[in-house]
Design a protein around this motif. Structure first.
Motif, short mmCIF file in Angstrom:
data_model
loop_
_atom_site.label_atom_id
_atom_site.label_comp_id
_atom_site.label_asym_id
_atom_site.label_seq_id
_atom_site.Cartn_x
_atom_site.Cartn_y
_atom_site.Cartn_z
N SER A 142 1.65 9.03 -8.75
CA SER A 142 0.40 9.74 -9.03
C SER A 142 -0.70 8.78 -9.47
O SER A 142 -1.86 8.91 -9.04
CB SER A 142 0.66 10.79 -10.12
OG SER A 142 -0.49 11.56 -10.36
N SER A 143 -0.34 7.79 -10.29
CA SER A 143 -1.36 6.83 -10.70
C SER A 143 -1.80 5.97 -9.53
O SER A 143 -2.97 5.59 -9.43
CB SER A 143 -0.87 5.97 -11.86
OG SER A 143 0.27 5.22 -11.51
N TYR A 144 -0.87 5.66 -8.59
CA TYR A 144 -1.26 4.93 -7.39
C TYR A 144 -2.28 5.72 -6.58
O TYR A 144 -3.21 5.15 -5.99
CB TYR A 144 -0.04 4.63 -6.50
CG TYR A 144 0.98 3.72 -7.11
CD1 TYR A 144 0.68 2.87 -8.18
CD2 TYR A 144 2.29 3.69 -6.62
CE1 TYR A 144 1.64 2.03 -8.73
CE2 TYR A 144 3.25 2.84 -7.16
CZ TYR A 144 2.92 2.03 -8.22
OH TYR A 144 3.88 1.20 -8.75
N PHE A 145 -2.14 7.03 -6.54
CA PHE A 145 -3.08 7.87 -5.80
C PHE A 145 -4.41 8.05 -6.53
O PHE A 145 -5.37 8.53 -5.94
CB PHE A 145 -2.46 9.25 -5.53
CG PHE A 145 -1.62 9.31 -4.29
CD1 PHE A 145 -2.21 9.47 -3.04
CD2 PHE A 145 -0.24 9.19 -4.36
CE1 PHE A 145 -1.45 9.52 -1.89
CE2 PHE A 145 0.54 9.25 -3.21
CZ PHE A 145 -0.07 9.41 -1.97
N GLY A 146 -4.48 7.65 -7.80
CA GLY A 146 -5.74 7.73 -8.54
C GLY A 146 -5.83 8.85 -9.55
O GLY A 146 -6.91 9.15 -10.07
N ALA A 204 -8.09 4.19 -4.87
CA ALA A 204 -8.99 3.62 -5.89
C ALA A 204 -8.57 2.21 -6.28
O ALA A 204 -8.96 1.71 -7.35
CB ALA A 204 -9.02 4.52 -7.12
N GLY A 205 -7.79 1.53 -5.43
CA GLY A 205 -7.35 0.18 -5.75
C GLY A 205 -6.04 0.20 -6.52
O GLY A 205 -5.20 1.08 -6.34
N THR A 247 0.85 -1.19 0.00
CA THR A 247 0.00 0.00 0.00
C THR A 247 0.89 1.24 0.00
O THR A 247 2.10 1.16 0.23
CB THR A 247 -0.91 0.05 1.24
OG1 THR A 247 -0.09 0.23 2.41
CG2 THR A 247 -1.71 -1.24 1.39
N LEU A 248 0.28 2.40 -0.22
CA LEU A 248 1.03 3.65 -0.19
C LEU A 248 1.60 3.92 1.20
O LEU A 248 2.74 4.40 1.33
CB LEU A 248 0.14 4.80 -0.64
CG LEU A 248 -0.06 4.91 -2.16
CD1 LEU A 248 -1.23 5.83 -2.49
CD2 LEU A 248 1.21 5.42 -2.83
N ASP A 249 0.83 3.60 2.23
CA ASP A 249 1.34 3.80 3.60
C ASP A 249 2.55 2.90 3.86
O ASP A 249 3.53 3.33 4.49
CB ASP A 249 0.24 3.52 4.62
CG ASP A 249 -0.82 4.61 4.65
OD1 ASP A 249 -0.55 5.73 4.17
OD2 ASP A 249 -1.94 4.33 5.14
N GLU A 250 2.48 1.67 3.40
CA GLU A 250 3.60 0.75 3.62
C GLU A 250 4.82 1.18 2.79
O GLU A 250 5.96 1.03 3.24
CB GLU A 250 3.18 -0.67 3.25
CG GLU A 250 2.17 -1.28 4.22
CD GLU A 250 1.69 -2.65 3.77
OE1 GLU A 250 2.19 -3.16 2.75
OE2 GLU A 250 0.81 -3.20 4.46
#
Length: 520
Positions: free
Chosen positions: A237-241, A337-338, A195-198
């Motif tokens: 950026s794409s990970y954030f949606g 957003a997955g 995940t982004l947090d990890e």
């Protein structure tokens, strides 16, 4: 000469064999001997000029990006020249300065006969294409046995006003992901991030918790460079949606530039946090790709976000300094957003053909014949794998890549990949039975990316204002993005720069794209 074999092939179909006619065997034998001689002259082997004592090789100058420390070996270049009946003058330009060098060649009207143009730079070349600086090659492709089978969809993606000007180098839709020092994860008892947090936590611990075990706080979590597209920013950026360059509004009747969306700002805030907490190299906004890579190789940084296929070189070179260095790959980072990852069209770049350097249609056909010949089995596999029994071996019809020749392939062969036309779909390229582990993993994860691609809705659409002004307008946004991350610009200041982008041409671009999009 490029079409001699084709002309004879047509002639063969016009001959009616009469096997019972006296002397027919002798005549047929003589006829096919003539065919063999003429075809041999087109086969790629130098043909001597009896009068002048010289060969009739086609001279081709090429400008291509160099993604490796060294150009390919002279031995392989000589073999390519012999097989293709050419004399090659290749200007290998380091990738980090390639765009500037190409633009200089364009403005000084000193382009090579064949010049590689990156997908990201293609927009800046379109005005020159429309000004008749390059040959339109579409009408000639049917004359060549390999080029005639190029993918029509990819050619259409790169067409200008419906016309085909370039031969494309092929690539998957997205190779983007995260490269991580796996031995550092193990030393700190951490798992690969999902995940982004990890991902943030891994970057932080790689900075503050002595991941290399030398007792010093001398590492940084993330190494990045001055590239908002192929560096870390766009993938994050794409990970954030964030949409890919453009996205549809909630109502579905308007195209919105990516930097006007909340996920884009969330990405800026994530990068700003890394910068303020000193978890990223402080000079990332002015760092080249070579320096960024060097930080991973030397063990000064532990995370690299970008093309996953970079992992093989990073791993090979890092092990020369520290044999214990190990790398892992992650392509699935879950965001709000997955799973999402941005994509580009299926061409990495194009070879364009200068009308100033290539004066005649006959010369153009000879150069196209070289690229067509490069897709044949013998040349294509020389470009891809090197020399049989030196760089690779065969097991049946499968290529075996010995670990002991890995570095030799990087040195001798690696750079030649840029010369390969449509390599991913070329049936003449042999499959590797034993691919290098990290490269194989990167390719497999790139294929997995196909399941959650974020595509640019404007691909294939025309906007004259975008073609004319995109470079200067992009600078407004990129400067504003960097200045926000570095703390030199507030959110309201960033919004004002976005409004300036619209005032200075962005509104016209949005309208032209929307008109084209809704007319599809």
């Amino acid at each position: 000469m490029a079409h001699a074999a084709l002309d004879i092939a047509r002639g063969i179909t016009m001959i009616e064999e009469k096997p019972n006619r006296p002397g027919s065997l002798l005549k047929r034998t003589a006829f096919f001997l003539i065919i063999a001689i003429v075809c041999a002259s087109c086969s790629g082997k130098p043909k001597a000029d009896p009068a002048a004592g010289k060969d009739d090789r086609t001279s081709i100058s090429i400008m291509a990006p160099l993604h490796f420390p060294h150009p390919p070996s002279d031995e392989i270049i000589a073999q390519i020249e012999a097989l293709t009946n050419t004399t090659l003058d290749i200007n290998w330009v380091p990738d980090g300065i390639y765009t500037d060098k190409m633009n200089t060649s364009l403005t000084t009207n000193s382009l090579k006969k064949a010049t590689f143009v990156k997908h990201t730079d293609y927009i800046f070349i379109k005005n020159a294409i429309r000004s008749d600086s390059f040959w339109e090659i579409g009408p000639y492709l049917e004359q060549f046995p390999n080029l005639r089978h190029l993918d029509a969809d990819i050619l259409a993606q790169a067409a200008v006003d419906g016309n085909i000007y370039g031969l494309y180098t092929e690539r998957p839709s997205s190779r983007q992901g995260v490269i991580i020092r796996e031995d550092w994860l193990d030393r700190l008892g951490m798992n690969k991030p999902a995940t982004l947090d990890e991902l943030y936590e891994v970057i932080k611990q790689f900075t503050v918790n002595d991941p290399d075990g030398n007792g010093k706080q001398d590492t940084v979590g993330l190494a990045d460079r001055n590239d908002l597209v192929f560096g870390a920013f766009k993938t994050l950026s794409s990970y954030f949606g964030t949409p890919n360059n453009w996205g549809l509004s909630a109502s579905g009747n308007e195209l919105i530039p990516e930097f006007e969306t909340k996920p884009y700002k969330d990405t800026m805030n994530f990068m700003k946090r890394l910068y303020e907490e000193k978890l990223i190299n402080a000079d990332f906004a002015v760092t080249s790709k070579e320096v960024q890579r060097d930080k991973l190789i030397r063990g000064a940084a532990g995370v690299y976000i970008g093309s996953m296929t970079d992992v093989q070189r990073l791993s090979d070179e890092a092990k020369q300094i520290n044999p214990e260095a190990r790398f892992a790959l992650v392509n699935r980072i879950q965001g709000p957003a997955g799973y999402r990852v941005w994509s580009i069209p299926n061409y990495n770049g194009l070879y364009l053909f200068s009308k100033k350097a290539i004066r005649t249609e006959e010369e153009l056909l000879d150069i196209l014949a070289f690229f067509d010949r490069s897709m044949d089995k013998d040349v294509a596999n020389l470009l891809r794998y090197g020399i049989l029994n030196k760089h690779y071996t065969l097991s049946g019809q499968s290529v075996v890549l010995p670990e002991e020749t890995s570095q030799l392939r990087v040195t001798d062969v690696g750079a030649l990949y840029t010369l390969m036309i449509a390599d991913l779909s070329n049936p003449n390229v042999l499959e590797a039975a034993e691919k290098e582990t990290m490269w194989e993993l990167a390719e497999r994860l790139s294929a997995d990316n196909e399941k959650f691609l974020v595509k640019d809705p404007t691909i294939g659409l025309e906007s004259k204002t975008y073609d004319e002004k995109s470079m200067e307008l992009y600078k407004i946004v990129s400067d504003a993005t960097y200045n926000y991350i570095l703390g030199h610009l507030s959110e309201s200041g960033f919004d004002e720069e976005a409004n300036r982008w619209r005032r200075e041409g962005g509104n016209e671009i949005a309208k032209e794209f929307m008109d084209a999009y809704f007319m599809k």
